[in-house]
Design an enzyme around this catalytic site. Structure first.
Site, PDB file in Angstrom:
ATOM      1  N   LYS A   9     -17.912  12.293  26.675  1.00 31.01           N
ATOM      2  CA  LYS A   9     -17.706  11.000  26.066  1.00 31.01           C
ATOM      3  C   LYS A   9     -17.262  10.204  27.670  1.00 31.01           C
ATOM      4  CE  LYS A   9     -13.471  11.189  25.344  1.00 31.01           C
ATOM      5  NZ  LYS A   9     -12.244  10.687  26.301  1.00 31.01           N
ATOM      6  N   PRO A  88     -17.962  18.801  33.056  1.00 34.08           N
ATOM      7  CA  PRO A  88     -16.750  19.035  33.986  1.00 34.08           C
ATOM      8  C   PRO A  88     -15.557  19.508  33.500  1.00 34.08           C
ATOM      9  CG  PRO A  88     -18.451  17.589  35.003  1.00 34.08           C
ATOM     10  CD  PRO A  88     -18.568  17.830  33.304  1.00 34.08           C
ATOM     11  N   GLY A  92     -11.341  14.261  30.874  1.00 35.46           N
ATOM     12  CA  GLY A  92     -11.114  13.810  30.320  1.00 35.46           C
ATOM     13  C   GLY A  92     -12.469  13.143  29.427  1.00 35.46           C
ATOM     14  N   GLY A  94     -14.247  15.136  27.376  1.00 34.17           N
ATOM     15  CA  GLY A  94     -13.898  15.664  25.585  1.00 34.17           C
ATOM     16  C   GLY A  94     -14.650  16.924  25.900  1.00 34.17           C
ATOM     17  N   GLY A  95     -14.545  17.252  26.586  1.00 34.63           N
ATOM     18  CA  GLY A  95     -15.769  18.926  26.520  1.00 34.63           C
ATOM     19  C   GLY A  95     -15.486  19.794  25.205  1.00 34.63           C
ATOM     20  N   ALA A  98     -16.439  18.482  22.257  1.00 31.26           N
ATOM     21  CA  ALA A  98     -17.660  18.259  22.064  1.00 31.26           C
ATOM     22  C   ALA A  98     -18.310  19.360  21.676  1.00 31.26           C
ATOM     23  CB  ALA A  98     -18.385  18.020  23.592  1.00 31.26           C
ATOM     24  N   ASP A 126     -10.465  12.996  19.274  1.00 33.62           N
ATOM     25  CA  ASP A 126     -11.349  12.632  19.638  1.00 33.62           C
ATOM     26  C   ASP A 126     -12.219  12.942  18.864  1.00 33.62           C
ATOM     27  OD1 ASP A 126     -10.931  14.297  20.517  1.00 33.62           O
ATOM     28  OD2 ASP A 126     -12.050  13.993  23.368  1.00 33.62           O
TER      29      ASP A 126
END
Length: 261
Positions: A9, A88, A92, A94-95, A98, A126
């Site tokens: 995101k 990455p 920032g 959201g990895g 996710a 998030d």
């Protein structure tokens, strides 16, 4: 085995509207972009949860937390999780969230259920926005999510500044510096068309003070012709908005595509 991809995101806007119970309250437009982790979930007959592919202990990573939430809430079995990173780190983007959302969706697909909004919200602040996988306006601590129609005509580039930014420190720096009040989200939504001149991230200056590389990357974006550039989330990924993509870009600049409805 179930394989799920959940997109990263970006925050098109981010405003801080107050503090409640020790948590910052947000008003933000979040959209999914074309960066993905691939998450494979192999369910077992017991209660064991494990994860490989990321250098984060099982006890604390979000993918394992998601599996434990599904086990606790719905009486489901454990799982072996494998993650192939495409998002990455520390950008920032959201990895980590996710990955957790992907695990929830794998459980849903395998066992024919739908996780409650409360379960998703327990995963991460998030998570509700990322679970939606579409353009949303986020309020509160992240639990209040509403779909929005926003047209984005600009091209978007991402570059992740080296060094990362600790989220808690970024919010503390914002508070200590008496961060200015902003209303980027409301301004952008007035027209329904994203205009970089109206947008921004209230955390950008705090993140840049904590990581000097953010300012350097922001300057690079403007030198390339960006109309606006700022961090997504609390950094250290910097997004720049362009009328057209510059030619002969260095490979560390990533062209993003977003889904809007």
């Amino acid at each position: 085995m179930i394989t799920v991809k959940v997109p990263a995101k970006i925050n098109l806007t981010l405003d801080i509207t107050g503090v409640m119970g020790g948590y910052h309250l947000l008003d933000s437009i979040i959209v999914p972009v074309n960066l993905f982790d691939t998450v494979r979930v192999d369910f077992n007959d017991g209660s064991e949860v494990s994860c490989k592919g990321i250098d984060v202990p099982d006890i604390s990573n979000t993918a394992c937390k998601a599996a434990r939430l599904m086990m606790e809430e719905y009486g489901l079995p454990g799982a072996a999780i494998e993650i192939a990173k495409g998002i990455p780190f520390s950008g920032g983007l959201g990895g980590s969230t996710a990955d957790g959302v992907a695990v929830i969706k794998a459980y849903e697909r395998r066992f024919g259920l739908k996780a409650s909004a409360q379960t998703v919200a327990r995963l991460a602040s998030d998570a509700p926005a990322m679970y939606a996988e579409r353009a949303v306006r986020v309020n509160g601590r992240g639990e209040k999510v509403a779909p929005v129609g926003i047209e984005v005509r600009h091209k978007i580039l991402l570059k992740v500044a080296e060094g990362g930014v600790d989220t808690a420190r970024c919010y503390a720096e914002y508070d200590a510096s008496e961060g200015k009040s902003t209303a980027y989200t409301a301004e952008v939504l007035k027209e329904g068309i994203f205009r970089p001149s109206k947008a921004g991230n209230a955390l950008h200056e705090a993140a840049a003070r904590l990581n000097g590389n953010i300012g350097k990357v922001t300057d690079e974006m403007f030198a390339l012709g960006a109309e606006a550039a700022y961090v997504t989330g609390s950094g250290s990924g910097v997004i720049g908005f362009f009328g057209r993509i510059p030619e002969n870009l260095p490979e560390e600049f990533i062209s993003l595509e977003i889904k809007t409805i």
